[in-house]
Design a protein around this motif. Structure first.
Motif, short mmCIF file in Angstrom:
data_model
loop_
_atom_site.label_atom_id
_atom_site.label_comp_id
_atom_site.label_asym_id
_atom_site.label_seq_id
_atom_site.Cartn_x
_atom_site.Cartn_y
_atom_site.Cartn_z
N VAL A 5 0.86 -1.17 0.00
CA VAL A 5 0.00 0.00 0.00
C VAL A 5 0.90 1.22 0.00
O VAL A 5 1.72 1.40 0.91
CB VAL A 5 -0.94 0.02 1.22
CG1 VAL A 5 -1.76 1.31 1.21
CG2 VAL A 5 -1.84 -1.20 1.22
N ASN A 8 0.45 8.68 -0.56
CA ASN A 8 0.92 9.92 -1.14
C ASN A 8 1.57 10.77 -0.05
O ASN A 8 0.89 11.21 0.88
CB ASN A 8 -0.25 10.67 -1.78
CG ASN A 8 0.16 11.93 -2.51
OD1 ASN A 8 1.22 12.49 -2.25
ND2 ASN A 8 -0.68 12.37 -3.43
N GLU A 14 -4.37 9.83 0.91
CA GLU A 14 -4.46 9.08 -0.34
C GLU A 14 -3.57 7.85 -0.29
O GLU A 14 -2.37 7.95 -0.04
CB GLU A 14 -4.07 9.96 -1.53
CG GLU A 14 -5.02 11.14 -1.75
CD GLU A 14 -4.62 11.98 -2.95
OE1 GLU A 14 -3.53 11.72 -3.52
OE2 GLU A 14 -5.37 12.89 -3.31
N GLU A 16 -3.02 3.70 -2.14
CA GLU A 16 -3.38 2.82 -3.24
C GLU A 16 -2.52 1.56 -3.21
O GLU A 16 -1.41 1.56 -2.67
CB GLU A 16 -3.19 3.54 -4.58
CG GLU A 16 -1.73 3.95 -4.81
CD GLU A 16 -1.53 4.74 -6.08
OE1 GLU A 16 -2.51 4.98 -6.81
OE2 GLU A 16 -0.37 5.11 -6.36
N LYS A 66 5.85 8.65 -3.12
CA LYS A 66 5.00 7.61 -2.55
C LYS A 66 5.80 6.85 -1.49
O LYS A 66 6.95 6.49 -1.71
CB LYS A 66 4.52 6.63 -3.63
CG LYS A 66 3.71 7.28 -4.77
CD LYS A 66 2.36 7.78 -4.29
CE LYS A 66 1.57 8.43 -5.42
NZ LYS A 66 1.14 7.44 -6.42
N ASN A 332 -6.52 -5.45 -0.11
CA ASN A 332 -7.22 -4.45 -0.90
C ASN A 332 -8.14 -3.57 -0.05
O ASN A 332 -8.56 -2.49 -0.48
CB ASN A 332 -8.04 -5.12 -2.01
CG ASN A 332 -9.11 -6.04 -1.46
OD1 ASN A 332 -8.84 -6.88 -0.60
ND2 ASN A 332 -10.33 -5.93 -1.97
N PRO A 335 -6.30 0.37 1.94
CA PRO A 335 -6.34 1.79 1.58
C PRO A 335 -7.61 2.49 2.08
O PRO A 335 -7.55 3.61 2.58
CB PRO A 335 -6.28 1.77 0.05
CG PRO A 335 -5.58 0.50 -0.27
CD PRO A 335 -6.05 -0.49 0.75
N GLU A 336 -8.74 1.81 1.96
CA GLU A 336 -10.02 2.39 2.39
C GLU A 336 -10.05 2.60 3.91
O GLU A 336 -10.46 3.66 4.40
CB GLU A 336 -11.15 1.45 1.96
CG GLU A 336 -12.52 1.78 2.55
CD GLU A 336 -13.50 0.62 2.40
OE1 GLU A 336 -14.57 0.69 3.00
OE2 GLU A 336 -13.16 -0.36 1.68
N ARG A 339 -7.61 5.38 4.92
CA ARG A 339 -8.15 6.70 4.59
C ARG A 339 -9.18 7.15 5.62
O ARG A 339 -9.18 8.30 6.06
CB ARG A 339 -8.78 6.69 3.19
CG ARG A 339 -9.36 8.04 2.77
CD ARG A 339 -10.41 7.89 1.69
NE ARG A 339 -11.51 7.04 2.13
CZ ARG A 339 -12.49 7.44 2.95
NH1 ARG A 339 -12.50 8.67 3.44
NH2 ARG A 339 -13.46 6.61 3.28
#
Length: 356
Positions: A5, A8, A14, A16, A66, A332, A335-336, A339
């Motif tokens: 992961v 930014n 952010e 991803e 990143k 996966n 990231p969510e 955030r």
């Protein structure tokens, strides 16, 4: 390919998923595949202070702009070229937010190993130490990853305050008392049967009931009530890093403020370096590994570590009363979840775990 992961570095909300080529294993190394890791505001602090303290250098991404945020969790050895660590060994420790890590372990005590990889040689020992854990209830893995790092910091803050005789304070104020580190500090401070100080928790109005119900504070105030703080000799332990709150508290207490400690940045988006005209003492950053280093010199190796372990386990015994563990399956989802925590959307009752 393996996945990490990436966050930014210019806008840390952010994140991803990104693919990376797996590294070849060398003699003396082991490949660790993550099984689960925790996500808390602690990880947001790592990102927010990544350049200041160096957290971005722990697990270099190799991609400009990143970075990989460190996490605490459990991994299993899936490939070994180190005789003392066979495949299947499970280790708790500091990992990249991703699928795997290669380390060059060296045993430092029974069941304890230190990563001797060159790029991590200058890091504090606590971040390079990996501890063998048994296979068993995954709930133990989850609680360890969620609470051990945070409550260890809570205990070291408590020890540091006592080591400095509370800087003469009669009132210890904890900012962001709803955070798990803040909550833990309140509980450690409340443990002595008799104590010459009061414990005041500061939190948002929406989290006030939670902090009051969790116990540990003599008084809980919302950030709107800072001016209700008693003007007596005080210490401020700031878990939030909210510049506006810091200015108001320093202005209100002024010379009654004996010390102002910056610990976390759960309000990272409201963080700003204090100006030279800030009333009271200049805020100073508390770095937990430094207190560990001092106590090792004071007491010898192993003593402070044993106290930390006993302390966090003691506070964690009633964790089910104030923490709901939320498990998210698959990298996966990271990231969510990250955030949501970074943007302050997660409930203080929730403890988030990513299971791979």
């Amino acid at each position: 390919m393996v996945q990490n992961v990436l966050v930014n570095q210019a806008k840390i909300t952010e994140a991803e998923l990104a693919d990376a080529a797996p590294m070849e294993l060398r003699d003396g190394q082991v490949r660790l595949r993550l099984e689960s890791f925790a996500l808390t505001t602690n990880n947001v602090t790592y990102a927010a202070t990544g350049f200041v303290i160096g957290y971005w250098t722990f697990f270099p991404s190799g991609i400009e702009g990143k970075g990989i945020v460190p996490v605490w969790g459990v991994a299993r050895v899936v490939e070994s070229r180190f005789a003392d660590m066979p495949e299947g060994t499970r280790l708790y420790g500091f990992y990249p937010m991703g699928e795997e890590l290669i380390i060059a372990p060296q045993q430092s005590a029974k069941g304890v190993f230190v990563d001797t990889s060159a790029h991590r040689a200058e890091l504090p020992l606590v971040y390079n130490t990996y501890v063998c854990v048994r296979a068993g209830a995954v709930e133990d893995d989850y609680k360890r990853a969620l609470l051990q790092p945070l409550l260890a910091t809570s205990y070291l803050l408590f020890d540091w305050l006592m080591d400095n005789d509370r800087f003469g304070a009669e009132q210890i104020i904890i900012g962001s008392a709803s955070s798990k580190t803040g909550l833990g500090l309140c509980k450690f401070l409340a443990e002595p049967e008799t104590r010459p100080y009061r414990i005041v928790g500061l939190t948002s109005d929406s989290n006030r009931d939670f902090v009051e119900a969790s116990g540990g504070c003599d008084q809980v105030l919302s950030y709107d009530e800072i001016e209700k703080l008693a003007r007596v000799p005080s210490v401020y332990v700031d878990m939030a890093g909210n510049a506006a709150v810091k200015i108001r508290l320093h202005t209100h207490l002024a010379n009654e403020l004996r010390h102002s400690a910056a610990v976390g940045t759960s309000h990272w988006d409201k963080f700003a370096q204090p100006g030279s005209d800030l009333p009271g003492p200049k805020p100073r950053f508390f770095f937990a590994p430094e207190q560990i280093r001092k106590r090792r010199e004071d007491w010898g190796p192993g003593v402070i570590e044993a106290q930390i372990t006993a302390g966090w386990k003691r506070i964690a015994t009633d964790a089910d009363d104030w923490m709901d563990v939320k498990v998210h399956n698959g990298l996966n989802r990271a990231p969510e979840v990250y955030r949501a925590i970074a943007e302050g959307e997660a409930s203080p009752r929730e403890g988030h775990v990513i299971r791979l």
